[in-house]
Design a protein around this motif. Structure first.
Motif, PDB file in Angstrom:
ATOM      1  N   VAL A   7      22.315 -47.013 -23.847  1.00 16.04           N
ATOM      2  CA  VAL A   7      21.531 -46.877 -22.621  1.00 16.04           C
ATOM      3  C   VAL A   7      20.556 -45.720 -22.785  1.00 16.04           C
ATOM      4  O   VAL A   7      20.964 -44.578 -23.019  1.00 16.04           O
ATOM      5  CB  VAL A   7      22.426 -46.644 -21.385  1.00 16.04           C
ATOM      6  N   ASN A   8      19.282 -46.018 -22.657  1.00 18.01           N
ATOM      7  CA  ASN A   8      18.200 -45.051 -22.829  1.00 18.01           C
ATOM      8  C   ASN A   8      17.697 -44.661 -21.443  1.00 18.01           C
ATOM      9  O   ASN A   8      16.984 -45.430 -20.796  1.00 18.01           O
ATOM     10  CB  ASN A   8      17.077 -45.727 -23.621  1.00 18.01           C
ATOM     11  N   ASN A   9      18.049 -43.481 -20.963  1.00 17.28           N
ATOM     12  CA  ASN A   9      17.835 -43.167 -19.546  1.00 17.28           C
ATOM     13  C   ASN A   9      17.000 -41.921 -19.291  1.00 17.28           C
ATOM     14  O   ASN A   9      16.758 -41.571 -18.146  1.00 17.28           O
ATOM     15  CB  ASN A   9      19.196 -43.017 -18.849  1.00 17.28           C
ATOM     16  N   ALA A  10      16.550 -41.227 -20.318  1.00 20.25           N
ATOM     17  CA  ALA A  10      15.852 -39.957 -20.106  1.00 20.25           C
ATOM     18  C   ALA A  10      14.456 -40.180 -19.528  1.00 20.25           C
ATOM     19  O   ALA A  10      13.653 -40.907 -20.096  1.00 20.25           O
ATOM     20  CB  ALA A  10      15.750 -39.187 -21.414  1.00 20.25           C
ATOM     21  N   ALA A  11      14.186 -39.580 -18.395  1.00 17.85           N
ATOM     22  CA  ALA A  11      12.854 -39.657 -17.778  1.00 17.85           C
ATOM     23  C   ALA A  11      12.818 -38.748 -16.555  1.00 17.85           C
ATOM     24  O   ALA A  11      13.859 -38.403 -15.991  1.00 17.85           O
ATOM     25  CB  ALA A  11      12.509 -41.088 -17.366  1.00 17.85           C
ATOM     26  N   TYR A  12      11.629 -38.381 -16.162  1.00 22.11           N
ATOM     27  CA  TYR A  12      11.430 -37.652 -14.906  1.00 22.11           C
ATOM     28  C   TYR A  12      10.024 -37.953 -14.417  1.00 22.11           C
ATOM     29  O   TYR A  12       9.197 -38.511 -15.139  1.00 22.11           O
ATOM     30  CB  TYR A  12      11.634 -36.141 -15.089  1.00 22.11           C
ATOM     31  N   GLY A  13       9.742 -37.590 -13.182  1.00 17.75           N
ATOM     32  CA  GLY A  13       8.451 -37.879 -12.587  1.00 17.75           C
ATOM     33  C   GLY A  13       7.533 -36.667 -12.564  1.00 17.75           C
ATOM     34  O   GLY A  13       7.961 -35.565 -12.212  1.00 17.75           O
ATOM     35  N   LEU A  14       6.279 -36.877 -12.932  1.00 20.83           N
ATOM     36  CA  LEU A  14       5.227 -35.869 -12.807  1.00 20.83           C
ATOM     37  C   LEU A  14       4.248 -36.396 -11.766  1.00 20.83           C
ATOM     38  O   LEU A  14       3.669 -37.469 -11.950  1.00 20.83           O
ATOM     39  CB  LEU A  14       4.524 -35.653 -14.149  1.00 20.83           C
ATOM     40  N   TYR A  15       4.058 -35.650 -10.676  1.00 16.10           N
ATOM     41  CA  TYR A  15       3.304 -36.161  -9.543  1.00 16.10           C
ATOM     42  C   TYR A  15       2.101 -35.274  -9.223  1.00 16.10           C
ATOM     43  O   TYR A  15       2.113 -34.072  -9.453  1.00 16.10           O
ATOM     44  CB  TYR A  15       4.214 -36.265  -8.321  1.00 16.10           C
ATOM     45  N   SER A  45      -0.053 -29.286 -20.848  1.00 16.87           N
ATOM     46  CA  SER A  45       1.351 -29.178 -21.268  1.00 16.87           C
ATOM     47  C   SER A  45       2.248 -30.057 -20.413  1.00 16.87           C
ATOM     48  O   SER A  45       3.221 -30.642 -20.921  1.00 16.87           O
ATOM     49  CB  SER A  45       1.811 -27.719 -21.198  1.00 16.87           C
ATOM     50  N   GLN A  46       1.946 -30.192 -19.124  1.00 11.93           N
ATOM     51  CA  GLN A  46       2.734 -31.073 -18.266  1.00 11.93           C
ATOM     52  C   GLN A  46       2.589 -32.532 -18.693  1.00 11.93           C
ATOM     53  O   GLN A  46       3.575 -33.277 -18.729  1.00 11.93           O
ATOM     54  CB  GLN A  46       2.315 -30.908 -16.806  1.00 11.93           C
ATOM     55  N   ILE A  47       1.364 -32.927 -19.006  1.00 11.11           N
ATOM     56  CA  ILE A  47       1.123 -34.308 -19.436  1.00 11.11           C
ATOM     57  C   ILE A  47       1.828 -34.579 -20.759  1.00 11.11           C
ATOM     58  O   ILE A  47       2.491 -35.614 -20.935  1.00 11.11           O
ATOM     59  CB  ILE A  47      -0.385 -34.577 -19.574  1.00 11.11           C
ATOM     60  N   GLU A  48       1.716 -33.643 -21.697  1.00 13.35           N
ATOM     61  CA  GLU A  48       2.366 -33.818 -22.998  1.00 13.35           C
ATOM     62  C   GLU A  48       3.875 -33.920 -22.847  1.00 13.35           C
ATOM     63  O   GLU A  48       4.517 -34.766 -23.483  1.00 13.35           O
ATOM     64  CB  GLU A  48       1.986 -32.663 -23.927  1.00 13.35           C
ATOM     65  N   HIS A  49       4.448 -33.080 -22.004  1.00 13.92           N
ATOM     66  CA  HIS A  49       5.898 -33.096 -21.833  1.00 13.92           C
ATOM     67  C   HIS A  49       6.358 -34.385 -21.154  1.00 13.92           C
ATOM     68  O   HIS A  49       7.428 -34.919 -21.477  1.00 13.92           O
ATOM     69  CB  HIS A  49       6.359 -31.880 -21.024  1.00 13.92           C
ATOM     70  N   GLN A  50       5.544 -34.888 -20.212  1.00 16.09           N
ATOM     71  CA  GLN A  50       5.870 -36.153 -19.561  1.00 16.09           C
ATOM     72  C   GLN A  50       5.984 -37.284 -20.586  1.00 16.09           C
ATOM     73  O   GLN A  50       6.938 -38.056 -20.582  1.00 16.09           O
ATOM     74  CB  GLN A  50       4.805 -36.502 -18.517  1.00 16.09           C
ATOM     75  N   PHE A  51       5.009 -37.365 -21.482  1.00 16.38           N
ATOM     76  CA  PHE A  51       5.026 -38.436 -22.475  1.00 16.38           C
ATOM     77  C   PHE A  51       6.027 -38.166 -23.591  1.00 16.38           C
ATOM     78  O   PHE A  51       6.605 -39.111 -24.142  1.00 16.38           O
ATOM     79  CB  PHE A  51       3.612 -38.650 -23.031  1.00 16.38           C
ATOM     80  N   MET A  52       6.249 -36.901 -23.914  1.00 13.53           N
ATOM     81  CA  MET A  52       7.273 -36.582 -24.907  1.00 13.53           C
ATOM     82  C   MET A  52       8.644 -37.058 -24.442  1.00 13.53           C
ATOM     83  O   MET A  52       9.448 -37.567 -25.229  1.00 13.53           O
ATOM     84  CB  MET A  52       7.305 -35.072 -25.162  1.00 13.53           C
ATOM     85  N   VAL A  72       8.391 -32.951 -10.990  1.00 12.43           N
ATOM     86  CA  VAL A  72       7.460 -31.893 -11.414  1.00 12.43           C
ATOM     87  C   VAL A  72       6.106 -32.213 -10.792  1.00 12.43           C
ATOM     88  O   VAL A  72       5.705 -33.378 -10.715  1.00 12.43           O
ATOM     89  CB  VAL A  72       7.354 -31.835 -12.951  1.00 12.43           C
ATOM     90  N   PHE A  73       5.400 -31.173 -10.355  1.00 13.48           N
ATOM     91  CA  PHE A  73       4.125 -31.375  -9.671  1.00 13.48           C
ATOM     92  C   PHE A  73       3.009 -30.609 -10.367  1.00 13.48           C
ATOM     93  O   PHE A  73       3.216 -29.507 -10.888  1.00 13.48           O
ATOM     94  CB  PHE A  73       4.220 -30.914  -8.208  1.00 13.48           C
ATOM     95  N   GLY A  74       1.826 -31.202 -10.366  1.00 17.83           N
ATOM     96  CA  GLY A  74       0.657 -30.495 -10.852  1.00 17.83           C
ATOM     97  C   GLY A  74       0.221 -29.435  -9.848  1.00 17.83           C
ATOM     98  O   GLY A  74       0.743 -29.359  -8.731  1.00 17.83           O
ATOM     99  N   GLU A  75      -0.749 -28.626 -10.262  1.00 12.64           N
ATOM    100  CA  GLU A  75      -1.281 -27.583  -9.369  1.00 12.64           C
ATOM    101  C   GLU A  75      -2.280 -28.214  -8.410  1.00 12.64           C
ATOM    102  O   GLU A  75      -3.308 -28.748  -8.816  1.00 12.64           O
ATOM    103  CB  GLU A  75      -1.951 -26.481 -10.187  1.00 12.64           C
TER     104      GLU A  75
END
Length: 225
Positions: free
Chosen positions: A15-23, A32-39, A125-128
């Motif tokens: 089961v591959n479950n790692a993810a989070y939301g960047l809003y 860095s936020q975008i890179e970490h989201q896709f990483m 996680v939220f952008g500025e």
């Protein structure tokens, strides 16, 4: 992965479950936020799946359950980066499913709707926020996710989320036990409704462009038999 197979012997399901939301608006997120989201959401999923495949092939089969999202089929203001990461997951794992099928390795993408876990709250996680986007659709979405909209507290927001994690987990286990089924499995009434609406809207837009699309073919093209 080596340690897991060494200690457990045979592993039937991964089961591959790692993810989070960047809003936030796309412009509001940092590099860095975008890179970490896709990483995490894309490369994390691909690396984990690629790591388990040699072991599944060696033992003669297995089942990859990739947790995706209804957001892999549409995109809205304020959620573009999260949606794009799930679109990438959908594309990669649709191909992977076809590639590994000859090895008796099954793949199921679980397209969840909203689910009553801490995914939408403490893990977000939220952008500025930029003044230029104040009161736009993207800004209102962020306010909703942060529980800042008047008259909607986090308790009420949680009740607006339809997905029951226990019921969803049961259906995932059931699919794995069955062993067969469509590559994609939508869970949650919101997932069904949102995905269906996205498909119908995109199909209507495509059909309206049929004549334009055909008009750009080469005059001497040879159609395959």
């Amino acid at each position: 992965m080596e340690r897991a197979f060494l200690e457990l012997g045979t592993i039937d399901v991964f089961v591959n479950n790692a993810a989070y939301g960047l809003y936030g608006a796309v412009e509001e997120a940092s590099d860095s936020q975008i890179e970490h989201q896709f990483m995490t959401n894309v490369l994390g999923s691909l690396r984990a799946a690629r790591a388990v495949l040699p072991f599944f092939r060696k033992q003669g089969g297995g089942h990859i359950v990739q947790i995706s999202s209804m957001a892999g089929h549409y995109s809205i203001a304020g959620m573009g980066l999260y949606c794009s990461s799930k679109w990438a997951v959908e594309g990669a794992f649709e191909a992977l499913a076809k590639e590994v099928a000859p090895f008796n390795i099954k793949t199921t993408m679980v397209e969840l709707g909203g689910i009553r876990t801490n995914f939408l709250t403490s893990n977000a996680v939220f952008g500025e926020r930029l003044d230029e986007y104040r009161d736009t659709e993207a800004d209102q979405f962020v306010s909703l996710m942060k529980g800042e909209l008047p008259g909607i507290d986090m308790s009420m927001f949680n009740q607006m989320v339809v997905g029951d994690p226990d019921k969803m987990a049961h259906q995932i286990i059931r699919r794995v036990d069955q062993g067969e089924g469509p590559i994609r499995m939508a869970l949650g009434s919101d997932a069904y409704d949102q995905i269906r609406t996205a498909f119908l809207d995109r199909l209507a837009a495509l059909e309206a462009q049929k004549e334009l699309a055909y008009s750009t073919d080469s005059d001497d093209v040879v159609k395959p038999l």
